[in-house]
Design a protein around this motif. Structure first.
Motif, PDB file in Angstrom:
ATOM      1  N   LEU A 170      52.641  10.466   5.923  1.00 36.28           N
ATOM      2  CA  LEU A 170      52.989   9.071   5.666  1.00 36.28           C
ATOM      3  C   LEU A 170      51.792   8.342   5.072  1.00 36.28           C
ATOM      4  CD1 LEU A 170      54.773   8.037   8.998  1.00 36.28           C
ATOM      5  CD2 LEU A 170      55.862   8.652   6.840  1.00 36.28           C
ATOM      6  N   LEU A 171      52.077   7.419   4.178  1.00 29.15           N
ATOM      7  CA  LEU A 171      51.074   6.529   3.597  1.00 29.15           C
ATOM      8  C   LEU A 171      51.580   5.110   3.810  1.00 29.15           C
ATOM      9  CD1 LEU A 171      48.548   6.008   1.725  1.00 29.15           C
ATOM     10  CD2 LEU A 171      50.149   6.157  -0.194  1.00 29.15           C
ATOM     11  N   PHE A 172      50.734   4.218   4.335  1.00 30.87           N
ATOM     12  CA  PHE A 172      51.165   2.855   4.592  1.00 30.87           C
ATOM     13  C   PHE A 172      49.949   1.964   4.778  1.00 30.87           C
ATOM     14  CE2 PHE A 172      50.811   5.124   8.576  1.00 30.87           C
ATOM     15  CZ  PHE A 172      49.998   4.293   9.328  1.00 30.87           C
ATOM     16  N   THR A 173      50.193   0.665   4.725  1.00 31.21           N
ATOM     17  CA  THR A 173      49.149  -0.321   5.006  1.00 31.21           C
ATOM     18  C   THR A 173      49.516  -1.089   6.267  1.00 31.21           C
ATOM     19  OG1 THR A 173      48.543  -0.575   2.672  1.00 31.21           O
ATOM     20  CG2 THR A 173      47.961  -2.376   4.152  1.00 31.21           C
ATOM     21  N   ALA A 174      48.555  -1.197   7.187  1.00 33.14           N
ATOM     22  CA  ALA A 174      48.693  -2.049   8.362  1.00 33.14           C
ATOM     23  C   ALA A 174      48.027  -3.374   8.013  1.00 33.14           C
ATOM     24  CB  ALA A 174      48.033  -1.402   9.577  1.00 33.14           C
ATOM     25  N   VAL A 175      48.791  -4.437   7.955  1.00 31.80           N
ATOM     26  CA  VAL A 175      48.292  -5.730   7.471  1.00 31.80           C
ATOM     27  C   VAL A 175      47.086  -6.180   8.294  1.00 31.80           C
ATOM     28  CG1 VAL A 175      48.861  -8.164   7.119  1.00 31.80           C
ATOM     29  CG2 VAL A 175      50.569  -6.389   6.647  1.00 31.80           C
ATOM     30  N   GLY A 176      46.008  -6.498   7.576  1.00 31.88           N
ATOM     31  CA  GLY A 176      44.791  -6.962   8.219  1.00 31.88           C
ATOM     32  C   GLY A 176      43.923  -5.867   8.795  1.00 31.88           C
ATOM     33  N   ASP A 177      44.309  -4.617   8.588  1.00 29.91           N
ATOM     34  CA  ASP A 177      43.566  -3.508   9.196  1.00 29.91           C
ATOM     35  C   ASP A 177      43.149  -2.444   8.198  1.00 29.91           C
ATOM     36  OD1 ASP A 177      42.473  -2.048  11.411  1.00 29.91           O
ATOM     37  OD2 ASP A 177      44.244  -0.765  11.361  1.00 29.91           O
ATOM     38  N   GLY A 178      44.006  -2.107   7.243  1.00 29.16           N
ATOM     39  CA  GLY A 178      43.659  -1.079   6.269  1.00 29.16           C
ATOM     40  C   GLY A 178      44.838  -0.185   5.941  1.00 29.16           C
ATOM     41  N   THR A 179      44.580   0.795   5.116  1.00 34.66           N
ATOM     42  CA  THR A 179      45.612   1.734   4.684  1.00 34.66           C
ATOM     43  C   THR A 179      45.337   3.098   5.304  1.00 34.66           C
ATOM     44  OG1 THR A 179      46.055   0.529   2.643  1.00 34.66           O
ATOM     45  CG2 THR A 179      46.639   2.853   2.666  1.00 34.66           C
ATOM     46  N   TYR A 180      46.401   3.761   5.727  1.00 34.25           N
ATOM     47  CA  TYR A 180      46.271   5.011   6.464  1.00 34.25           C
ATOM     48  C   TYR A 180      47.147   6.118   5.885  1.00 34.25           C
ATOM     49  CZ  TYR A 180      44.162   2.307  10.304  1.00 34.25           C
ATOM     50  OH  TYR A 180      43.352   1.498  11.070  1.00 34.25           O
ATOM     51  N   ILE A 181      46.731   7.350   6.175  1.00 34.89           N
ATOM     52  CA  ILE A 181      47.567   8.525   5.988  1.00 34.89           C
ATOM     53  C   ILE A 181      47.711   9.169   7.363  1.00 34.89           C
ATOM     54  CG2 ILE A 181      47.770  10.823   4.939  1.00 34.89           C
ATOM     55  CD1 ILE A 181      46.141   9.774   2.588  1.00 34.89           C
ATOM     56  N   THR A 182      48.951   9.437   7.776  1.00 27.30           N
ATOM     57  CA  THR A 182      49.205  10.048   9.071  1.00 27.30           C
ATOM     58  C   THR A 182      50.196  11.193   8.907  1.00 27.30           C
ATOM     59  OG1 THR A 182      51.165   8.740   9.689  1.00 27.30           O
ATOM     60  CG2 THR A 182      48.999   7.755  10.105  1.00 27.30           C
ATOM     61  N   ASP A 183      50.379  11.973   9.976  1.00 29.92           N
ATOM     62  CA  ASP A 183      51.473  12.930   9.971  1.00 29.92           C
ATOM     63  C   ASP A 183      52.736  12.190  10.393  1.00 29.92           C
ATOM     64  OD1 ASP A 183      51.432  12.681  12.758  1.00 29.92           O
ATOM     65  OD2 ASP A 183      50.351  14.558  13.067  1.00 29.92           O
ATOM     66  N   LEU A 184      53.864  12.877  10.479  1.00 24.94           N
ATOM     67  CA  LEU A 184      55.126  12.206  10.769  1.00 24.94           C
ATOM     68  C   LEU A 184      55.242  11.740  12.216  1.00 24.94           C
ATOM     69  CD1 LEU A 184      57.753  14.213   8.696  1.00 24.94           C
ATOM     70  CD2 LEU A 184      56.286  12.322   8.020  1.00 24.94           C
ATOM     71  N   ASP A 185      54.304  12.155  13.063  1.00 28.81           N
ATOM     72  CA  ASP A 185      54.277  11.671  14.438  1.00 28.81           C
ATOM     73  C   ASP A 185      53.379  10.452  14.595  1.00 28.81           C
ATOM     74  OD1 ASP A 185      56.013  13.620  15.555  1.00 28.81           O
ATOM     75  OD2 ASP A 185      54.381  15.083  15.516  1.00 28.81           O
ATOM     76  N   GLY A 186      52.719  10.051  13.495  1.00 26.40           N
ATOM     77  CA  GLY A 186      51.850   8.883  13.539  1.00 26.40           C
ATOM     78  C   GLY A 186      50.408   9.184  13.868  1.00 26.40           C
ATOM     79  N   ASN A 187      50.051  10.466  13.944  1.00 26.90           N
ATOM     80  CA  ASN A 187      48.653  10.823  14.189  1.00 26.90           C
ATOM     81  C   ASN A 187      47.837  10.564  12.927  1.00 26.90           C
ATOM     82  OD1 ASN A 187      49.085  11.918  16.866  1.00 26.90           O
ATOM     83  ND2 ASN A 187      50.139  13.613  15.848  1.00 26.90           N
ATOM     84  N   ILE A 188      46.766   9.765  13.043  1.00 31.50           N
ATOM     85  CA  ILE A 188      45.984   9.358  11.880  1.00 31.50           C
ATOM     86  C   ILE A 188      45.176  10.527  11.335  1.00 31.50           C
ATOM     87  CG2 ILE A 188      44.121   7.847  11.077  1.00 31.50           C
ATOM     88  CD1 ILE A 188      45.089   5.791  13.136  1.00 31.50           C
ATOM     89  N   LEU A 189      45.351  10.798  10.036  1.00 33.01           N
ATOM     90  CA  LEU A 189      44.617  11.853   9.354  1.00 33.01           C
ATOM     91  C   LEU A 189      43.461  11.280   8.540  1.00 33.01           C
ATOM     92  CD1 LEU A 189      47.683  13.913   8.057  1.00 33.01           C
ATOM     93  CD2 LEU A 189      46.378  14.264  10.164  1.00 33.01           C
ATOM     94  N   THR A 190      43.706  10.150   7.876  1.00 33.86           N
ATOM     95  CA  THR A 190      42.681   9.515   7.041  1.00 33.86           C
ATOM     96  C   THR A 190      42.873   8.009   7.049  1.00 33.86           C
ATOM     97  OG1 THR A 190      42.780  11.419   5.530  1.00 33.86           O
ATOM     98  CG2 THR A 190      41.589   9.480   4.759  1.00 33.86           C
ATOM     99  N   ARG A 191      41.770   7.264   7.154  1.00 35.81           N
ATOM    100  CA  ARG A 191      41.807   5.806   6.998  1.00 35.81           C
ATOM    101  C   ARG A 191      41.159   5.481   5.664  1.00 35.81           C
ATOM    102  NH1 ARG A 191      38.947   0.940   8.304  1.00 35.81           N
ATOM    103  NH2 ARG A 191      40.383  -0.703   8.993  1.00 35.81           N
ATOM    104  N   LEU A 192      41.892   4.779   4.801  1.00 38.13           N
ATOM    105  CA  LEU A 192      41.451   4.549   3.433  1.00 38.13           C
ATOM    106  C   LEU A 192      40.828   3.180   3.217  1.00 38.13           C
ATOM    107  CD1 LEU A 192      44.536   6.104   1.605  1.00 38.13           C
ATOM    108  CD2 LEU A 192      42.368   7.214   2.181  1.00 38.13           C
TER     109      LEU A 192
END
Length: 274
Positions: A170-192
């Motif tokens: 998954l690729l998404f932006t958390a408003v006010g926090d940053g953009t992330y890449i996670t697996d489908l369970d929501g485990n953070i792989l990379t913070r962009l």
């Protein structure tokens, strides 16, 4: 201007090793010779077809860069919000109407093989795996049914969610926090960090924009490409004075298109080095 010099200084200060091979080569920015203000451009299923819309996503047209021809598709509200072209060249887009004050969104299909034929109603098939925003959660769906909801960055508002082409991340932006890449369970792989309007180029690269505003309008914006595994950022428009907003890549990630606040549209040729 100071931000550009600071960004360049940071890049030059990063130590490079022989094991780091990722990179992006660019070949000039080219302005499209359009006669009207156009926004939120995206590619069709080839590098020479570009979908364009007007302010607030009103209307939809397709521009052929080979023939320099602009063909109107529709003038309906919301039609320019994430339209797609399928493998047969048919264009699927959304239209927005209001019934008793309630916003209603539907899909229509424009057949490329039927000249002068108006778009028809279209029901999009449910994707095997999808991701949607649901309040302060991300909702994962399979064949149209919810299988889980996740909050990878906690209780925040989420925007611009998308699945990697192989449907594993998954690729998404958390408003006010940053953009992330996670697996489908929501485990953070990379913070962009900051990467607005992020999207997948392929399974190994993502892209978006680094934009600034004064509270009323965008004052600067650059096209940023990021290597997923290493997290390495590449600013593709650092040497340009254009305010490059909402970039989109072609299907083979060899070209990028974007618009500036004045409604001028530009293309940029690139080559990714894995």
């Amino acid at each position: 201007m100071m931000r550009r010099f600071l960004y360049l200084f940071i890049l030059l200060s990063i130590p490079m090793t022989s094991s780091f091979s990722q990179g992006v080569k660019t070949k000039g920015i080219k302005k499209l010779p359009l006669q009207q203000a156009s926004y939120f451009p995206s590619f069709g299923n080839s590098n020479h077809e570009i979908l364009l819309t007007g302010p607030q996503f009103k209307g939809l047209s397709i521009y052929n860069t080979w023939f320099r021809k602009l063909t109107p598709i529709t003038d309906e509200e919301g039609a320019g919000a994430d339209p797609v072209i399928d493998q047969d060249g048919n264009i699927v887009f959304r239209v927005t109407t209001y019934e008793r004050g309630r916003k209603v969104t539907a899909h229509k299909l424009y057949s490329s093989g039927s000249k002068n034929t108006p778009p028809v109603d279209y029901t999009a098939p449910a994707e095997e795996i999808e991701v949607m925003v649901k309040g302060k959660e991300l909702e994962i769906l399979k064949n149209g049914a919810t299988i889980k909801t996740i909050q990878p960055a906690g209780e925040r508002y989420y925007v611009w969610p998308s699945l990697s082409p192989d449907k594993s991340k998954l690729l998404f932006t958390a408003v006010g926090d940053g953009t992330y890449i996670t697996d489908l369970d929501g485990n953070i792989l990379t913070r962009l960090e900051k990467l607005n309007a992020p999207q997948w180029m392929n399974n190994k690269w993502v892209m978006g924009m680094d934009d600034e505003d004064d509270g009323h309008m965008t004052t600067s914006s650059d096209v940023i490409v990021v290597h997923v595994t290493s997290g390495k950022h590449f600013n593709l428009t650092i040497e340009s004075e254009e305010i490059a907003t909402y970039p989109k890549a072609s299907s083979k990630s060899s070209k990028i298109v974007f618009h500036n606040p004045k409604g001028e549209v530009f293309t940029l040729k690139i080559k990714l080095k894995e």
